[in-house]
Write a protein that holds these residues in place. Structure first.
Motif, PDB file in Angstrom:
ATOM      1  N   ASN A 215       0.810  -1.219   0.000  1.00 14.94           N
ATOM      2  CA  ASN A 215       0.000   0.000   0.000  1.00 14.94           C
ATOM      3  C   ASN A 215       0.846   1.274   0.000  1.00 14.94           C
ATOM      4  N   ASP A 216       2.128   1.179   0.322  1.00 21.10           N
ATOM      5  CA  ASP A 216       3.002   2.353   0.265  1.00 21.10           C
ATOM      6  C   ASP A 216       3.403   2.697  -1.168  1.00 21.10           C
ATOM      7  N   SER A 217       3.173   1.764  -2.098  1.00 23.38           N
ATOM      8  CA  SER A 217       3.571   2.017  -3.476  1.00 23.38           C
ATOM      9  C   SER A 217       2.686   3.083  -4.110  1.00 23.38           C
ATOM     10  N   PRO A 218       3.269   4.066  -4.794  1.00 22.14           N
ATOM     11  CA  PRO A 218       2.431   5.034  -5.516  1.00 22.14           C
ATOM     12  C   PRO A 218       1.608   4.373  -6.610  1.00 22.14           C
ATOM     13  N   LEU A 219       2.083   3.250  -7.141  1.00 22.41           N
ATOM     14  CA  LEU A 219       1.307   2.552  -8.162  1.00 22.41           C
ATOM     15  C   LEU A 219       0.009   1.996  -7.589  1.00 22.41           C
ATOM     16  N   LYS A 220       0.091   1.402  -6.402  1.00 23.41           N
ATOM     17  CA  LYS A 220      -1.131   0.893  -5.772  1.00 23.41           C
ATOM     18  C   LYS A 220      -2.038   2.043  -5.366  1.00 23.41           C
ATOM     19  N   ALA A 221      -1.445   3.122  -4.849  1.00 20.41           N
ATOM     20  CA  ALA A 221      -2.259   4.264  -4.439  1.00 20.41           C
ATOM     21  C   ALA A 221      -3.076   4.799  -5.610  1.00 20.41           C
ATOM     22  N   ILE A 222      -2.420   4.948  -6.759  1.00 14.02           N
ATOM     23  CA  ILE A 222      -3.089   5.531  -7.923  1.00 14.02           C
ATOM     24  C   ILE A 222      -3.971   4.498  -8.621  1.00 14.02           C
ATOM     25  N   GLY A 223      -3.388   3.352  -8.966  1.00 13.35           N
ATOM     26  CA  GLY A 223      -4.096   2.394  -9.791  1.00 13.35           C
ATOM     27  C   GLY A 223      -5.183   1.640  -9.057  1.00 13.35           C
ATOM     28  N   GLU A 224      -4.903   1.229  -7.831  1.00  9.27           N
ATOM     29  CA  GLU A 224      -5.866   0.396  -7.110  1.00  9.27           C
ATOM     30  C   GLU A 224      -6.723   1.220  -6.155  1.00  9.27           C
ATOM     31  N   ASN A 225      -6.098   1.976  -5.262  1.00  6.13           N
ATOM     32  CA  ASN A 225      -6.875   2.650  -4.222  1.00  6.13           C
ATOM     33  C   ASN A 225      -7.739   3.776  -4.790  1.00  6.13           C
ATOM     34  N   LEU A 226      -7.125   4.643  -5.602  1.00  4.40           N
ATOM     35  CA  LEU A 226      -7.875   5.773  -6.148  1.00  4.40           C
ATOM     36  C   LEU A 226      -8.901   5.311  -7.191  1.00  4.40           C
ATOM     37  N   HIS A 227      -8.421   4.636  -8.229  1.00  3.97           N
ATOM     38  CA  HIS A 227      -9.305   4.335  -9.347  1.00  3.97           C
ATOM     39  C   HIS A 227     -10.095   3.035  -9.160  1.00  3.97           C
ATOM     40  N   ALA A 228      -9.438   1.957  -8.755  1.00  6.02           N
ATOM     41  CA  ALA A 228     -10.166   0.688  -8.674  1.00  6.02           C
ATOM     42  C   ALA A 228     -11.120   0.645  -7.490  1.00  6.02           C
ATOM     43  N   VAL A 229     -10.681   1.099  -6.316  1.00  3.61           N
ATOM     44  CA  VAL A 229     -11.585   1.122  -5.165  1.00  3.61           C
ATOM     45  C   VAL A 229     -12.727   2.100  -5.415  1.00  3.61           C
ATOM     46  N   GLY A 230     -12.407   3.264  -5.991  1.00  3.04           N
ATOM     47  CA  GLY A 230     -13.464   4.205  -6.317  1.00  3.04           C
ATOM     48  C   GLY A 230     -14.504   3.598  -7.233  1.00  3.04           C
ATOM     49  N   GLN A 231     -14.045   2.954  -8.295  1.00  2.00           N
ATOM     50  CA  GLN A 231     -14.959   2.325  -9.250  1.00  2.00           C
ATOM     51  C   GLN A 231     -15.758   1.204  -8.601  1.00  2.00           C
ATOM     52  N   SER A 232     -15.080   0.325  -7.851  1.00  2.00           N
ATOM     53  CA  SER A 232     -15.777  -0.843  -7.293  1.00  2.00           C
ATOM     54  C   SER A 232     -16.723  -0.451  -6.167  1.00  2.00           C
ATOM     55  N   ALA A 233     -16.416   0.612  -5.435  1.00  2.00           N
ATOM     56  CA  ALA A 233     -17.328   1.062  -4.382  1.00  2.00           C
ATOM     57  C   ALA A 233     -18.647   1.534  -4.984  1.00  2.00           C
ATOM     58  N   VAL A 234     -18.570   2.303  -6.070  1.00  6.21           N
ATOM     59  CA  VAL A 234     -19.786   2.791  -6.708  1.00  6.21           C
ATOM     60  C   VAL A 234     -20.565   1.630  -7.316  1.00  6.21           C
ATOM     61  N   GLU A 235     -19.856   0.738  -8.024  1.00  2.28           N
ATOM     62  CA  GLU A 235     -20.527  -0.431  -8.622  1.00  2.28           C
ATOM     63  C   GLU A 235     -21.202  -1.269  -7.550  1.00  2.28           C
ATOM     64  N   SER A 236     -20.513  -1.489  -6.434  1.00  2.00           N
ATOM     65  CA  SER A 236     -21.044  -2.353  -5.384  1.00  2.00           C
ATOM     66  C   SER A 236     -22.222  -1.701  -4.674  1.00  2.00           C
ATOM     67  N   PHE A 237     -22.167  -0.390  -4.455  1.00  3.18           N
ATOM     68  CA  PHE A 237     -23.299   0.310  -3.845  1.00  3.18           C
ATOM     69  C   PHE A 237     -24.538   0.137  -4.710  1.00  3.18           C
ATOM     70  N   GLN A 238     -24.384   0.321  -6.010  1.00  7.83           N
ATOM     71  CA  GLN A 238     -25.526   0.186  -6.911  1.00  7.83           C
ATOM     72  C   GLN A 238     -26.012  -1.265  -6.970  1.00  7.83           C
ATOM     73  N   ARG A 239     -25.086  -2.213  -7.055  1.00 12.12           N
ATOM     74  CA  ARG A 239     -25.453  -3.627  -7.170  1.00 12.12           C
ATOM     75  C   ARG A 239     -26.171  -4.118  -5.917  1.00 12.12           C
ATOM     76  N   ILE A 240     -25.660  -3.762  -4.748  1.00  9.74           N
ATOM     77  CA  ILE A 240     -26.207  -4.286  -3.501  1.00  9.74           C
ATOM     78  C   ILE A 240     -27.514  -3.595  -3.122  1.00  9.74           C
ATOM     79  N   THR A 241     -27.596  -2.266  -3.295  1.00  4.14           N
ATOM     80  CA  THR A 241     -28.780  -1.531  -2.840  1.00  4.14           C
ATOM     81  C   THR A 241     -29.805  -1.296  -3.937  1.00  4.14           C
ATOM     82  N   ASN A 242     -29.372  -1.304  -5.210  1.00  6.67           N
ATOM     83  CA  ASN A 242     -30.219  -0.949  -6.344  1.00  6.67           C
ATOM     84  C   ASN A 242     -30.724   0.487  -6.242  1.00  6.67           C
ATOM     85  N   LEU A 243     -29.979   1.351  -5.583  1.00  9.97           N
ATOM     86  CA  LEU A 243     -30.322   2.761  -5.453  1.00  9.97           C
ATOM     87  C   LEU A 243     -29.573   3.589  -6.487  1.00  9.97           C
TER      88      LEU A 243
END
Length: 393
Positions: free
Chosen positions: A166-194
């Motif tokens: 997690n200290d890697s700037p690659l993980k911070a940018i590629g996974e934490n910022l973009h992938a977690v951001g994307q998957s959090a929104v997808e999962s909120f919509q999938r689980i709640t249908n809101l």
């Protein structure tokens, strides 16, 4: 579903994921030729899903014997069945209790691994507690939460090097910022249908994951506010266009609250009465203690399961509060969980594989305790990732 059918389903999913992970494919071929983990047992505690399976295959190709378990509530049973069909030692089921999960971690430790692939520092804490840390050559830590634990609770107690992915700037940018951001929104919509557009969100924490969650929600039309105790990060969030205020002032207007800090009790029980009726609570951090779920249960007059990953809490004053996935990391919860994108985990798991290779072959070049990934690994992977994104190969 029979165990053979479950394994076949898992194998098919792993095949698809493997075909989309070119960085790990290159490394798997090199590991098979060079065998950097020959004779080494790697103990792993990490979310067991198809992308993780491709990482395990890569390590095994390099000669490693891998003994693994997942994290509580996120294990995918078809992946476990497929890995067992390959002859790997894997502990855990999706419906394991927290106590059984802890027993699974102990079973991994019973195998006396020489290298740890950790997520939340459970294995590192275990070898320290057992007094066998001297048997460990080194390891990696995947998460912010685990890095905090290594540097606070376990500071000075870990005599071997731990490369913090997690200290890697690659993980911070590629996974934490973009992938977690994307998957959090997808999962909120999938689980709640809101709907996201127009919904009032409060994101607690503006680290890399919090940034991603806030920005992806905003990009889809969410009305996003941020609560952040660090003054510099709060300043950044304000300049990024988010309403920034104290949590006490934001909660009364919140239709959904997402925690993303890596710290415990950031949504404490004494603030729960500020939430309006209908508010949805979710956590994207590693440990399931960012939301005070015990206080929520104590304050509720009644509770009612709505779905596999949704529970309704009826409060004595008539308000209704909805909790996703019992406060666990919700982008690996619910039906058909996908987690972070394949490309981001190809990058992230290449960081894991190369870091574990460095521990296996050159641990004497590293210092004891938690530390960043060596810069040459980051830069080599960044160059290759950009090539893949440009050329598709």
């Amino acid at each position: 579903m029979s165990s053979s059918d479950l394994a076949a389903t898992g194998a098919a999913r792993i095949t698809w994921i493997r075909s989309r992970m070119p960085l790990l494919a290159e490394t798997r071929a090199r590991f098979a030729a060079e065998r950097p983990f020959e004779g080494i047992r790697i103990g792993m505690s990490l979310h067991l899903e198809p992308k993780t399976a491709v990482l395990l295959e890569t390590l095994a190709a390099g000669g490693a014997e891998v003994v693994s378990t997942g994290n509580h509530g996120s294990t995918q049973d078809d992946t476990v069945a497929a890995l067992r069909e390959q002859g790997m030692t894997v502990f855990g089921r999706r419906d394991d209790t927290l106590e059984q999960h802890h027993a699974n971690v102990e079973a991994v430790l019973d195998a006396r691994p020489q290298i740890l692939l950790d997520n939340g520092a459970d294995l590192a804490a275990g070898v320290v507690r057992r007094g066998v840390a001297g048997e460990v050559r080194g390891g990696t830590e995947e998460t912010t939460s685990g890095a905090f634990r290594l540097r606070d609770e376990l500071a000075g107690a870990v005599p071997f090097p731990v490369l913090v992915i997690n200290d890697s700037p690659l993980k911070a940018i590629g996974e934490n910022l973009h992938a977690v951001g994307q998957s959090a929104v997808e999962s909120f919509q999938r689980i709640t249908n809101l709907m996201v557009p127009g919904r009032r969100f409060v994101v607690i924490g503006y680290g890399w994951c919090g940034r991603g969650v806030a920005r992806y929600l905003k990009a889809l039309g969410g009305q996003v506010a941020v609560a952040e105790v660090d003054e510099i990060k709060a300043f950044e969030a304000a300049l990024d266009g988010f309403l920034v205020d104290d949590l006490e002032n934001l909660l009364p207007n919140a239709q959904a609250v997402i925690t993303a800090t890596g710290h415990s009790n950031v949504l404490p029980g004494h603030l729960l009465p500020l939430l309006p009726s209908g508010a949805v609570l979710a956590n994207i951090g590693h440990f399931p203690d960012e939301i005070d779920t015990a206080a929520l249960a104590e304050q509720a007059a009644a509770r009612e399961p709505l779905d596999e990953a949704l529970e309704l809490f009826r409060m004595p004053d008539g308000r209704e509060i909805v909790l996703i996935a019992d406060g666990r990391m919700f982008n690996l919860a619910g039906r058909s969980p996908k987690g972070n994108s394949i490309a981001s985990m190809d990058l992230g798991f290449l960081l894991q594989a190369r870091s574990l290779e460095r521990v296996a072959t050159a641990a004497d070049t590293l210092v004891a305790g938690a530390q960043p990934i060596p810069d040459d690994i980051n830069r080599a992977i960044a160059r290759r990732m950009v090539e893949v994104m440009r050329t598709g190969a």
